[in-house]
Design a protein around this motif. Structure first.
Motif, PDB file in Angstrom:
ATOM      1  N   GLY A 142     -17.200  64.439  33.083  1.00  8.33           N
ATOM      2  CA  GLY A 142     -16.464  64.935  32.203  1.00  8.33           C
ATOM      3  C   GLY A 142     -15.942  63.908  30.948  1.00  8.33           C
ATOM      4  O   GLY A 142     -16.832  63.051  30.721  1.00  8.33           O
ATOM      5  N   ASN A 143     -15.224  64.343  30.181  1.00  7.91           N
ATOM      6  CA  ASN A 143     -15.062  63.487  28.777  1.00  7.91           C
ATOM      7  C   ASN A 143     -13.811  62.304  29.371  1.00  7.91           C
ATOM      8  O   ASN A 143     -12.625  62.411  29.159  1.00  7.91           O
ATOM      9  N   ILE A 144     -14.701  61.423  29.866  1.00  8.69           N
ATOM     10  CA  ILE A 144     -13.711  60.319  30.326  1.00  8.69           C
ATOM     11  C   ILE A 144     -14.247  59.122  29.483  1.00  8.69           C
ATOM     12  O   ILE A 144     -15.532  58.877  29.175  1.00  8.69           O
ATOM     13  N   GLY A 145     -13.312  58.083  29.358  1.00 10.46           N
ATOM     14  CA  GLY A 145     -13.681  56.823  28.503  1.00 10.46           C
ATOM     15  C   GLY A 145     -13.654  55.654  29.479  1.00 10.46           C
ATOM     16  O   GLY A 145     -14.352  55.972  30.500  1.00 10.46           O
ATOM     17  N   THR A 146     -12.944  54.735  29.152  1.00 15.17           N
ATOM     18  CA  THR A 146     -13.118  53.493  30.191  1.00 15.17           C
ATOM     19  C   THR A 146     -12.447  53.872  31.601  1.00 15.17           C
ATOM     20  O   THR A 146     -11.495  54.576  31.593  1.00 15.17           O
ATOM     21  N   ILE A 147     -13.076  53.384  32.575  1.00 20.39           N
ATOM     22  CA  ILE A 147     -12.375  53.532  33.758  1.00 20.39           C
ATOM     23  C   ILE A 147     -11.936  51.980  34.321  1.00 20.39           C
ATOM     24  O   ILE A 147     -13.023  51.359  35.078  1.00 20.39           O
ATOM     25  N   PRO A 148     -10.992  51.737  34.265  1.00 22.43           N
ATOM     26  CA  PRO A 148     -10.502  50.351  34.715  1.00 22.43           C
ATOM     27  C   PRO A 148     -10.928  49.892  36.054  1.00 22.43           C
ATOM     28  O   PRO A 148     -10.966  48.995  36.388  1.00 22.43           O
ATOM     29  N   TYR A 149     -10.420  50.805  36.890  1.00 30.74           N
ATOM     30  CA  TYR A 149     -10.500  50.529  38.373  1.00 30.74           C
ATOM     31  C   TYR A 149     -10.972  51.941  39.038  1.00 30.74           C
ATOM     32  O   TYR A 149     -10.755  53.075  38.803  1.00 30.74           O
ATOM     33  N   MET A 150     -11.983  51.614  39.957  1.00 31.56           N
ATOM     34  CA  MET A 150     -12.491  52.771  41.058  1.00 31.56           C
ATOM     35  C   MET A 150     -12.174  52.146  42.329  1.00 31.56           C
ATOM     36  O   MET A 150     -12.230  51.071  42.592  1.00 31.56           O
ATOM     37  N   THR A 151     -11.850  53.041  43.274  1.00 32.31           N
ATOM     38  CA  THR A 151     -11.426  53.009  44.467  1.00 32.31           C
ATOM     39  C   THR A 151     -11.887  53.819  45.508  1.00 32.31           C
ATOM     40  O   THR A 151     -12.411  54.961  45.100  1.00 32.31           O
ATOM     41  N   TRP A 152     -12.063  53.327  46.767  1.00 35.02           N
ATOM     42  CA  TRP A 152     -12.539  53.845  47.907  1.00 35.02           C
ATOM     43  C   TRP A 152     -11.108  53.825  49.090  1.00 35.02           C
ATOM     44  O   TRP A 152     -10.612  52.862  49.218  1.00 35.02           O
ATOM     45  N   TYR A 153     -11.129  55.214  49.762  1.00 33.64           N
ATOM     46  CA  TYR A 153     -10.173  55.214  50.683  1.00 33.64           C
ATOM     47  C   TYR A 153     -10.824  56.242  51.563  1.00 33.64           C
ATOM     48  O   TYR A 153     -11.641  56.873  51.226  1.00 33.64           O
TER      49      TYR A 153
END
Length: 121
Positions: free
Chosen positions: A25-36
């Motif tokens: 999608g139209n996403i910019g910067t992603i400061p954090y990505m997590t897993w749970y």
């Protein structure tokens, strides 16, 4: 904006598995990505996160067995799981703290569908 985790399946105890999660999608910067992960009837368990500078953190319960990495250009995050145990059986999810490219958009958490990992004894 959508997130989709993939790579789950059935694996024997002691084996390895690599999960992927891609943000589309139209996403910019992603400061954090997590897993749970989630097991029915149990509390959601956070596994770790990685920031935009490629600095990972994993929780103590899986440290040494699980590794988180990301590919910024592909807007993807990965979870490498080694020495899997039956108790790792769960649905694994990723999420991303980001903002879309809409003018005036603010950062928020985006959640995706999970992928089932089953570890047989």
């Amino acid at each position: 904006v959508q997130l989709q985790a993939s790579g789950g399946g059935l694996v024997q105890a002691g084996g390895s598995m690599r999960l992927s999660c891609v943000v589309t999608g139209n996403i910019g910067t992603i400061p954090y990505m997590t897993w749970y992960r989630e097991v029915p009837g149990k509390q959601r368990e956070s596994l770790g996160r990685i920031n935009e500078f490629d600095e990972p953190f994993v929780v103590a319960s899986v440290e040494g067995r699980f590794t988180i990495s990301r590919h910024n250009a592909e807007k993807a995050v990965f979870l490498q799981m080694n020495k899997l145990k039956p108790e790792d059986t769960a649905v694994y999810y990723c999420n991303a703290y980001a903002k879309d490219t809409t003018v005036g958009a603010t950062y928020q958490w985006y959640y995706g569908q999970g992928t089932l990992v089953t570890v047989s004894s």
